[in-house]
Structure formats: structure tokens, C-alpha cells
Motif scaffolding. Structure first.
Motif, short mmCIF file in Angstrom:
data_model
loop_
_atom_site.label_atom_id
_atom_site.label_comp_id
_atom_site.label_asym_id
_atom_site.label_seq_id
_atom_site.Cartn_x
_atom_site.Cartn_y
_atom_site.Cartn_z
N ALA A 129 0.64 -1.20 -0.31
CA ALA A 129 -0.01 -0.26 0.01
C ALA A 129 1.17 1.32 0.27
CB ALA A 129 -0.85 -0.10 1.38
N TRP A 130 1.86 1.01 0.70
CA TRP A 130 2.66 2.57 0.70
C TRP A 130 3.51 2.49 -0.50
CZ3 TRP A 130 2.97 6.83 2.06
CH2 TRP A 130 4.22 7.04 2.73
N LEU A 131 4.28 1.59 -0.71
CA LEU A 131 4.55 1.65 -2.68
C LEU A 131 3.39 2.21 -3.12
CD1 LEU A 131 6.14 -1.71 -2.68
CD2 LEU A 131 7.29 -0.28 -3.23
N ASP A 132 2.53 1.69 -3.64
CA ASP A 132 1.54 2.09 -4.20
C ASP A 132 1.34 3.60 -4.72
OD1 ASP A 132 1.38 -0.24 -5.65
OD2 ASP A 132 -0.60 -1.15 -4.21
N LYS A 133 1.78 4.03 -2.71
CA LYS A 133 0.96 5.79 -2.41
C LYS A 133 2.40 6.49 -3.41
CE LYS A 133 -0.31 8.72 0.53
NZ LYS A 133 -0.72 9.09 1.92
N ILE A 134 3.53 5.89 -3.03
CA ILE A 134 4.61 6.59 -3.81
C ILE A 134 5.52 6.52 -4.92
CG2 ILE A 134 7.37 6.58 -3.18
CD1 ILE A 134 5.69 7.50 -1.09
N TYR A 135 4.58 5.77 -5.41
CA TYR A 135 5.36 4.36 -7.05
C TYR A 135 3.63 4.99 -7.88
CZ TYR A 135 10.11 3.40 -6.05
OH TYR A 135 10.95 3.16 -4.81
N LYS A 136 2.52 4.83 -7.59
CA LYS A 136 1.16 4.95 -8.31
C LYS A 136 1.43 3.41 -9.74
CE LYS A 136 -0.81 9.47 -6.83
NZ LYS A 136 -1.17 10.78 -6.75
N HIS A 137 1.50 4.43 -10.37
CA HIS A 137 1.74 3.94 -11.82
C HIS A 137 2.98 2.99 -12.69
CE1 HIS A 137 1.90 7.43 -13.55
NE2 HIS A 137 2.75 7.35 -14.16
N ASN A 138 3.71 4.32 -12.09
CA ASN A 138 4.89 3.56 -12.07
C ASN A 138 5.27 2.41 -11.83
OD1 ASN A 138 5.59 7.14 -11.57
ND2 ASN A 138 5.54 6.58 -13.43
N ARG A 139 5.44 1.69 -10.54
CA ARG A 139 5.39 0.81 -10.17
C ARG A 139 5.57 -0.19 -10.65
NH1 ARG A 139 2.65 -2.73 -6.10
NH2 ARG A 139 4.53 -5.14 -5.37
N THR A 140 4.85 -0.34 -11.76
CA THR A 140 4.80 -1.76 -12.96
C THR A 140 6.20 -1.71 -13.86
OG1 THR A 140 3.07 -1.35 -13.38
CG2 THR A 140 4.12 -2.36 -15.11
N GLY A 141 7.03 -0.51 -14.02
CA GLY A 141 8.25 -0.79 -14.56
C GLY A 141 8.68 -1.27 -13.78
N THR A 142 8.85 -1.22 -11.71
CA THR A 142 9.95 -2.06 -11.18
C THR A 142 9.73 -3.06 -11.13
OG1 THR A 142 9.58 1.17 -10.25
CG2 THR A 142 11.08 -1.15 -8.95
N ILE A 143 8.15 -3.54 -10.72
CA ILE A 143 8.14 -5.32 -10.93
C ILE A 143 8.75 -5.64 -12.54
CG2 ILE A 143 6.29 -6.49 -10.83
CD1 ILE A 143 4.36 -4.71 -9.66
N ASN A 144 8.55 -5.21 -13.26
CA ASN A 144 9.15 -6.13 -14.18
C ASN A 144 10.98 -5.94 -14.03
OD1 ASN A 144 6.14 -6.11 -15.22
ND2 ASN A 144 6.85 -4.04 -16.49
N SER A 145 11.70 -4.86 -14.01
CA SER A 145 12.69 -5.25 -13.46
C SER A 145 13.21 -6.00 -12.66
CB SER A 145 13.13 -3.71 -13.64
OG SER A 145 12.91 -2.57 -14.49
N LEU A 146 12.61 -6.52 -11.56
CA LEU A 146 12.56 -7.07 -10.93
C LEU A 146 11.84 -8.98 -10.68
CD1 LEU A 146 12.86 -4.95 -7.51
CD2 LEU A 146 14.38 -5.53 -8.53
N ALA A 147 11.04 -8.59 -12.26
CA ALA A 147 10.54 -10.27 -11.69
C ALA A 147 11.97 -11.59 -12.45
CB ALA A 147 10.42 -9.98 -13.10
N ALA A 148 13.70 -11.11 -12.83
CA ALA A 148 13.87 -11.62 -12.37
C ALA A 148 15.18 -12.12 -11.45
CB ALA A 148 14.68 -12.26 -14.22
N HIS A 149 14.54 -11.13 -9.72
CA HIS A 149 15.54 -10.80 -8.92
C HIS A 149 14.59 -10.79 -7.95
CE1 HIS A 149 18.95 -10.08 -11.72
NE2 HIS A 149 17.91 -9.47 -12.75
N LYS A 150 13.93 -12.07 -8.05
CA LYS A 150 12.39 -11.32 -6.51
C LYS A 150 12.84 -11.88 -5.61
CE LYS A 150 8.87 -14.65 -9.50
NZ LYS A 150 9.82 -14.57 -10.97
N ASP A 151 14.27 -11.95 -4.81
CA ASP A 151 15.12 -11.81 -3.47
C ASP A 151 14.83 -10.49 -3.48
OD1 ASP A 151 15.85 -13.91 -2.71
OD2 ASP A 151 17.05 -14.40 -4.48
N PHE A 152 14.76 -9.23 -4.49
CA PHE A 152 14.78 -8.02 -4.28
C PHE A 152 13.31 -7.30 -4.28
CE2 PHE A 152 19.07 -8.09 -5.44
CZ PHE A 152 19.71 -7.29 -4.09
N ALA A 153 12.44 -8.01 -4.82
CA ALA A 153 10.82 -7.54 -5.07
C ALA A 153 10.37 -8.11 -3.91
CB ALA A 153 9.94 -8.84 -5.95
N TRP A 154 10.77 -9.06 -2.84
CA TRP A 154 10.26 -9.12 -1.94
C TRP A 154 11.32 -8.88 -0.82
CZ3 TRP A 154 12.64 -11.17 3.22
CH2 TRP A 154 11.20 -11.52 4.04
N ILE A 155 12.32 -8.85 -0.67
CA ILE A 155 13.19 -7.56 0.15
C ILE A 155 12.35 -5.67 0.44
CG2 ILE A 155 14.85 -5.64 1.26
CD1 ILE A 155 16.62 -8.35 -0.18
#
Length: 241
Positions: A129-155
């Protein structure tokens, strides 16, 4: 800067006075400039001046009682706890050691803000929820960048935002983003600074005030002998807000 090129306590005192004068307290309030100061000092590798910041602050008339000084240290400590997620643990730990060394016994605060913290779905949802407030629609790009680096997405969701940044028992939304922006920007990180310039605007800080906050961070960087030559300005990201 002194002739040895190492900043001194006297120079730090002058810096604190200038930051307090520079910070847009009329619009953001008088209890936030030192959050920028502590995050930027710590992130710039100058945590030994955290004790000096604390002693400078308690000279103010609003900190004449132990209760007021305890409330102040809770805010400073929470800024440092949140800074662990963006700087690492050693520098914030050094800063809190320096604050503790100059505290009077009656001013010690023994509260434990995350004593009952638990990992799990609620923590994850709070972080997202806090990620969404800060990143809004831009969060999709970050999620995609971390798709192959799931440890960082989890962290990011569970620890950086779930454990640290989404906890707003002590510091509110604006407080938190000022700490994050300052701690990241003073590390001269282009990408992440842009994200949190944008995020600071999204939590309600005006374009003009964000620019002044950046100037405050630049003052700390100059004190620490750091050149900030990669980071954008709020004007560069305004069209994304």
C-alpha cells in the motif's frame, strides 16, 4: 571546511543553524528540518555528528522537559531506523551511539516501536500500500525489472516498505519521505533520487518546498565533501507527478 578537510563540531553547529533557517518551516513545520539533517548526515558518512545535532536541538525552548526530549529522540531514532533500509545498518547504528552518548539519564526513552511486528500477509499488504502511494502507476516498471530478481522484490515489499517505511507510528507520510529522499539523494543516486523526488511530491510536499529540501541536502553534502553531480531536480520529474 577546516584546513584538515575534515568537518569539525563547530562547522557542524553552523550547518545546523543554516539548515534550520533554510528549511521551509512555514509550510512544512519546524519539526522536520532535523529529519533531513539526520538522514543526510548519516547517508553522507558523517554519523558522528548526530550527537551534535541532538545537543543543538535540545537547546531549543520546546525541549526543556525530559518528556519533550524523549519525544524528540523517538523521532530521530525512527528516522535512523528507516534509514537502515536505504543506507545499511552501520551508519545509522553509529549515529544512535553518538546520540546515546550525549543523552542525560532522565531523557532516555525505552519504548520499542516494532516490538510486536510480525511478517506475513498484513505486513506485506501494508508495504505494498505504501509502495503504491509513492510509485502509483510507475510501480509496474519496477516490478517488471525485478521479475528475474525476486529476492529484491520480496525485500522491497516485506522489509524495506513492510517493516521499515510503512510503519508510521512515529513519523508520518511526509516525515518518512523526507528521510528517504534525503538519505538517498546524498548518496548521489540518480534513479532512486528521481523516484523519491516524485514520491515526495505525491505525499503532498509542494514543488517549491521539494526544491528547498534538495538544497538542504546539498548543504549537508558540501559539509561532508561529497559532490552531487548525478541527481535530478524536482523540475525534471514534475511532469511525472
Amino acid at each position: 571546511m577546516s584546513s584538515s578537510d575534515e568537518p569539525t563540531a563547530a562547522e557542524a553547529k553552523v550547518l545546523f543553524e543554516k539548515l534550520e533557517q533554510k528549511f521551509p518551516s512555514k509550510t512544512l513545520g519546524g519539526e522536520r528540518w532535523y529529519l533531513v539533517a539526520i538522514a543526510a548526515l548519516t547517508g553522507s558518512g558523517q554519523p558522528e555528528f548526530a550527537g551534535g545535532l541532538y545537543t543543538h536541538l535540545i537547546e531549543g525552548p520546546q525541549y526543556t522537559t525530559p518528556e519533550a526530549r524523549q519525544a524528540l529522540v523517538r523521532r530521530l531514532r525512527e528516522a535512523l531506523v528507516k534509514s537502515v533500509s536505504i543506507i545499511g545498518v552501520c551508519r545509522p547504528l553509529e549515529a544512535i551511539f553518538n546520540i546515546d552518548a550525549v543523552q542525560r539519564p532522565e531523557d532516555k526513552d525505552y519504548s520499542f516501536s516494532r516490538e510486536n511486528w510480525q511478517s506475513g500477509p498484513e505486513n506485506y499488504e501494508r508495504g505494498v500500500a505504501w509502495l503504491d502511494k509513492i510509485y502509483k502507476h510507475n510501480r509496474t516498471g519496477t516490478i517488471n525489472s525485478l521479475a528475474a530478481h525476486k529476492d529484491f522484490a520480496w525485500i522491497s515489499a516485506n522489509i524495506t516498505y513492510g517493516l521499515y517505511l510503512s510503519d508510521r507510528q512515529i513519523l508520518d507520510d511526509i516525515d518518512t519521505e523526507l528521510v528517504v529522499l534525503s538519505g538517498i539523494m546524498v548518496q548521489n543516486l540518480k534513479r532512486e533520487s528521481a523516484w523519491h523526488l516524485r514520491g515526495t511530491r505525491r505525499v503532498g510536499v509542494s514543488h517549491e518546498d521539494v526544491e528547498v529540501v534538495q538544497q538542504c541536502v546539498e548543504m549537508v553534502a558540501a559539509f561532508a565533501g561529497i559532490r552531487l553531480n548525478r541527481i535530478p531536480r524536482v523540475a525534471d520529474i514534475e511532469h511525472e507527478v
